[in-house]
Scaffold this active site. Structure first.
Site, PDB file in Angstrom:
ATOM      1  N   LEU A 103       9.589  -1.470   5.183  1.00 18.32           N
ATOM      2  CA  LEU A 103       9.289  -2.884   5.384  1.00 18.32           C
ATOM      3  C   LEU A 103      10.450  -3.751   4.924  1.00 18.32           C
ATOM      4  O   LEU A 103      10.851  -4.697   5.624  1.00 18.32           O
ATOM      5  CB  LEU A 103       8.004  -3.232   4.630  1.00 18.32           C
ATOM      6  CG  LEU A 103       7.431  -4.621   4.871  1.00 18.32           C
ATOM      7  CD1 LEU A 103       5.904  -4.574   4.870  1.00 18.32           C
ATOM      8  CD2 LEU A 103       7.913  -5.613   3.817  1.00 18.32           C
TER       9      LEU A 103
ATOM     10  N   GLN B 258      13.294  -3.741   7.360  1.00 16.43           N
ATOM     11  CA  GLN B 258      13.040  -4.535   8.549  1.00 16.43           C
ATOM     12  C   GLN B 258      13.043  -6.028   8.244  1.00 16.43           C
ATOM     13  O   GLN B 258      13.499  -6.835   9.054  1.00 16.43           O
ATOM     14  CB  GLN B 258      11.692  -4.143   9.172  1.00 16.43           C
ATOM     15  CG  GLN B 258      11.460  -4.714  10.562  1.00 16.43           C
ATOM     16  CD  GLN B 258      12.548  -4.296  11.533  1.00 16.43           C
ATOM     17  OE1 GLN B 258      13.131  -3.224  11.421  1.00 16.43           O
ATOM     18  NE2 GLN B 258      12.829  -5.157  12.498  1.00 16.43           N
ATOM     19  N   GLU B 259      12.523  -6.407   7.085  1.00 14.03           N
ATOM     20  CA  GLU B 259      12.414  -7.825   6.751  1.00 14.03           C
ATOM     21  C   GLU B 259      13.765  -8.458   6.445  1.00 14.03           C
ATOM     22  O   GLU B 259      14.051  -9.563   6.904  1.00 14.03           O
ATOM     23  CB  GLU B 259      11.491  -8.014   5.537  1.00 14.03           C
ATOM     24  CG  GLU B 259      10.014  -7.858   5.837  1.00 14.03           C
ATOM     25  CD  GLU B 259       9.436  -9.039   6.606  1.00 14.03           C
ATOM     26  OE1 GLU B 259      10.151 -10.034   6.823  1.00 14.03           O
ATOM     27  OE2 GLU B 259       8.262  -8.960   7.003  1.00 14.03           O
ATOM     28  N   SER B 260      14.581  -7.794   5.646  1.00 13.63           N
ATOM     29  CA  SER B 260      15.764  -8.467   5.112  1.00 13.63           C
ATOM     30  C   SER B 260      17.045  -7.656   5.183  1.00 13.63           C
ATOM     31  O   SER B 260      18.099  -8.176   4.827  1.00 13.63           O
ATOM     32  CB  SER B 260      15.519  -8.826   3.645  1.00 13.63           C
ATOM     33  OG  SER B 260      15.373  -7.631   2.869  1.00 13.63           O
TER      34      SER B 260
ATOM     35  N   TYR C  55       8.131  -5.255  15.396  1.00 14.06           N
ATOM     36  CA  TYR C  55       8.206  -5.140  13.941  1.00 14.06           C
ATOM     37  C   TYR C  55       7.374  -3.959  13.442  1.00 14.06           C
ATOM     38  O   TYR C  55       7.845  -3.147  12.648  1.00 14.06           O
ATOM     39  CB  TYR C  55       7.708  -6.453  13.335  1.00 14.06           C
ATOM     40  CG  TYR C  55       7.581  -6.471  11.834  1.00 14.06           C
ATOM     41  CD1 TYR C  55       8.632  -6.916  11.044  1.00 14.06           C
ATOM     42  CD2 TYR C  55       6.408  -6.092  11.198  1.00 14.06           C
ATOM     43  CE1 TYR C  55       8.520  -6.961   9.663  1.00 14.06           C
ATOM     44  CE2 TYR C  55       6.283  -6.122   9.821  1.00 14.06           C
ATOM     45  CZ  TYR C  55       7.343  -6.569   9.059  1.00 14.06           C
ATOM     46  OH  TYR C  55       7.221  -6.609   7.690  1.00 14.06           O
TER      47      TYR C  55
END
Length: 671
Positions: free
Chosen positions: A503, A506-508, A613
């Protein structure tokens, strides 16, 4: 006698020299360009304050990022810039991405002003084309030929778009209408594209460009816009005319966009009065919107649209509607109807293989699964598991020679990337990096990725390592920075560390101070309201806002929130990933009335961004479990079976549950 009077002349001269030397050194030090000066220049540019920028700019002579200051000076006054100064910049910095940016900006400025001789001199050197510049170029060619001659035929393709096109295209469109190059049929075609894309104001404007005999009255469109449902129910359209039928279909689409069931109820009462082509189009509008709304009847309604020409989005949702309905024969037919290039996308290859396996064509299914299983993505894992295998990605890491790393880092362009990143000019750093790695082979990409990782440029490292074709280093693609913080937070919240890493990646991309356009902050991209809510739940509430750029705190709060949505959504990582991106209420609403295979749930998420996502977070987790040496958990098990709506794992709507990202940030028109 004063002491000074006892000094010899030589001593006095030496003292004066030393004092002068000290002053010179101090002045020289003061003249050296500093990052503080650059930040002042950056802030002046962002504020559009050209006078302040002009005052600061001379202090940045010789600074590594001096080209950016020069670019900003020209950019703020581009319409009045001296052509000699612009060309001097383009020549001096020809190897920098800034040159292409300035050239495109300059060409657009010249096009707006009709400065065609200058435009002609520079256009042949331009880089990437865009629609605005292409239309200025077409205007220039039209001027060169003779005013009034036919506009370039290739500009006609820009007309067929449901999006607003740049102002530079409008004179060309007007000329094409006047010359008959754009017919009434073409105008109605774009009217449809605009309302299908939910650009209703654009649709109304396009309708106003029809020939008078076919042009609807503005009040007729306004009536539909004001209350499309009432207009659709009354059916007070002149269905004997093409204009009346297009207005009826417009009203149908406006209702179907928000409530496909209501649109269908009204539509079936009068659709038989329309010619077949328009009836099929109306059926398609209802079916497409029903599929995006996850209506159980969408697949049956798509069957009623058989024979209508479909767009790429409509073809994709044709497959998804069949998947939700468990209609595997329709899945196969829908994929077979796709253009060859489209049907070869990993998603459609996987679902085609699944449909073949269901129909007993195991040999053909195995062949497709076998090809997919060699690819490193979501469908590669699913395909391997369909064959009874598990993928353990094997790295071929590069051991970069220290001298090669040093030489790479000594390049001025690479130094600019590092400096731009440090000074919060991430987009500019990304552009420079793209130029640095363009054309590199696998070994060159891995060297560049290694350098980026060692300099904590994790986003550049990951994206660069992702580009290799034959030699892969999954340690660079799936790094483990902040390992102590992430694994502690995972352990404290009973989370799978591989999922948390997946996660965060993928987020940052592990950039700890990144802030999204919506205001989400840090490694786990928390919105400040979410962070405050989580802080209250964990007893960390205080009078000051949480410092979300702090990696430890960000991971702690983000992991707690992930645990929360997992618990509320039955413990399924697939639903938790969707909830983390789009909000738990939406993730719950996307369940089916019956148990649904997790892979189908993910495939039919209505939001493009959230669908992509969820796939990437889950695939990331698969790579991370291998990277961390964790027990193998199959992707199929991570996806699980999603319980029906209203099951025991529902959301507690009584609690004010914030979303990890503002809903508005995710609320694109689902495609």
């Amino acid at each position: 006698m004063p002491v000074s009077s006892l000094r010899s002349p030589a001593t006095r001269h030496g003292t004066a020299f030393a004092l002068a030397l000290t002053v010179c050194i101090a002045l020289a030090a003061r003249a050296q360009p500093t990052d503080a000066d650059f930040i002042a220049a950056r802030d002046a540019y962002r504020a559009g304050d050209s006078a302040r920028l002009e005052r600061v700019a001379p202090r940045l002579k010789g600074h590594l990022l001096e080209p950016y200051v020069a670019y900003w000076q020209l950019k703020l006054k581009l319409d009045d810039a001296d052509p000699v100064a612009v060309r001097s910049f383009l020549d001096r910095y020809a190897d920098l991405p800034l040159a292409d940016r300035l050239r495109n900006d300059w060409l657009k400025s010249l096009g707006r002003r009709g400065a065609w001789p200058l435009f002609a001199a520079e256009y042949s050197k331009h880089g990437a084309e865009d629609v605005e510049l292409a239309c200025y170029a077409a205007q220039f060619r039209s001027q060169a030929r003779n005013e009034g001659e036919n506009a370039d035929a290739d500009i006609r393709r820009f007309w067929f778009s449901g999006q607003e096109q740049p102002e530079s295209c409008q004179p060309l469109f007007a000329a094409m209408r006047a010359q008959g190059v754009l017919t009434a049929h073409d105008i109605w075609a774009r009217f449809r594209l605009a309302h299908e894309a939910r650009n209703f104001r654009l649709a109304a404007r396009i309708a106003g460009e029809l020939p008078p005999a076919e042009r609807p009255l503005p009040r007729d469109i306004e009536r539909i816009d004001r209350d499309a449902r009432a207009a659709l129910s009354k059916v007070d359209f002149r269905l004997s005319s093409s204009t009346g039928r297009e207005l009826a279909l417009y009203a149908l689409d406006r209702v179907a966009t928000t409530d496909a069931m209501a649109a269908q109820d009204a539509w079936v009462s009068w659709r038989a009065r329309l010619p077949e082509a328009e009836r099929l189009y109306g059926n398609l509008l209802v079916a497409y919107n029903a599929a995006r709304q996850l209506a159980p009847a969408a697949n049956a309604w798509y069957r009623e649209a058989d024979g209508a020409p479909l767009t790429e989005f409509q073809r994709a949702w044709r497959v998804r509607a069949a998947l939700r309905a468990g209609a595997w024969a329709d899945v196969a037919r829908a994929i077979d109807a796709m253009p060859p290039g489209e049907a070869l996308e990993p998603a459609w290859r996987y679902w085609k293989a699944r449909s073949l396996a269901v129909s007993g064509q195991n040999e053909d299914a195995t062949r497709i699964f076998g090809g997919l299983a060699t690819e490193h993505h979501f469908y590669g894992f699913l395909a391997a598991e369909a064959l009874g295998a598990s993928i353990m990605p094997l790295s071929e890491p590069l051991s970069p020679d220290p001298s090669a790393l040093a030489a790479f880092g000594a390049r001025e362009a690479v130094q600019r990337v590092v400096k731009l990143s440090a000074l919060d000019l991430r987009l500019e750093a990304q552009r420079e990096w793209v130029s640095v790695v363009r054309g590199l082979d696998d070994e060159g990409l891995l060297l560049a990725a290694s350098y980026a990782q060692r300099n904590r440029l994790y986003d550049r490292s990951i994206n660069t390592a992702d580009r290799t074709q034959r030699r892969h280093d999954f340690g660079l693609r799936y790094p483990t920075p902040y390992q102590t913080e992430i694994e502690n937070a995972a352990r404290q919240n009973g989370l799978d560390a591989a999922l948390v890493y997946g996660l965060v990646r993928q987020e940052s991309r592990f950039v700890s101070d990144i802030v999204s356009a919506a205001g989400a902050v840090g490694l786990m991209q928390l919105m400040p309201p979410t962070a405050r809510w989580v802080a209250r739940q964990t007893g960390r509430a205080s009078s000051t806002p949480p410092r979300l750029e702090d990696p430890d705190l960000n991971i702690e709060l983000g992991a707690h929130y992930l645990r929360y949505v997992l618990d509320k959504l039955g413990g399924l990582p697939a639903l938790a990933a969707a909830a983390y991106n789009a909000g738990p209420g939406r993730a719950q609403a996307w369940r089916a009335p019956v148990p649904l295979e997790g892979a189908i749930y993910v495939e039919t998420i209505p939001f493009n961004e959230t669908r992509d996502y969820a796939k990437k977070v889950l695939a990331n987790a698969m790579f991370y479990q291998a990277q961390l040496g964790l027990r193998y958990v199959a992707l199929k098990d991570r996806l699980g079976v999603v319980a029906p709506r209203g099951g025991t794992a529902g959301i507690d709507y009584g609690a004010a549950v914030p979303d990890a990202v503002l809903p508005a940030d995710r609320a694109e028109a689902p495609r």
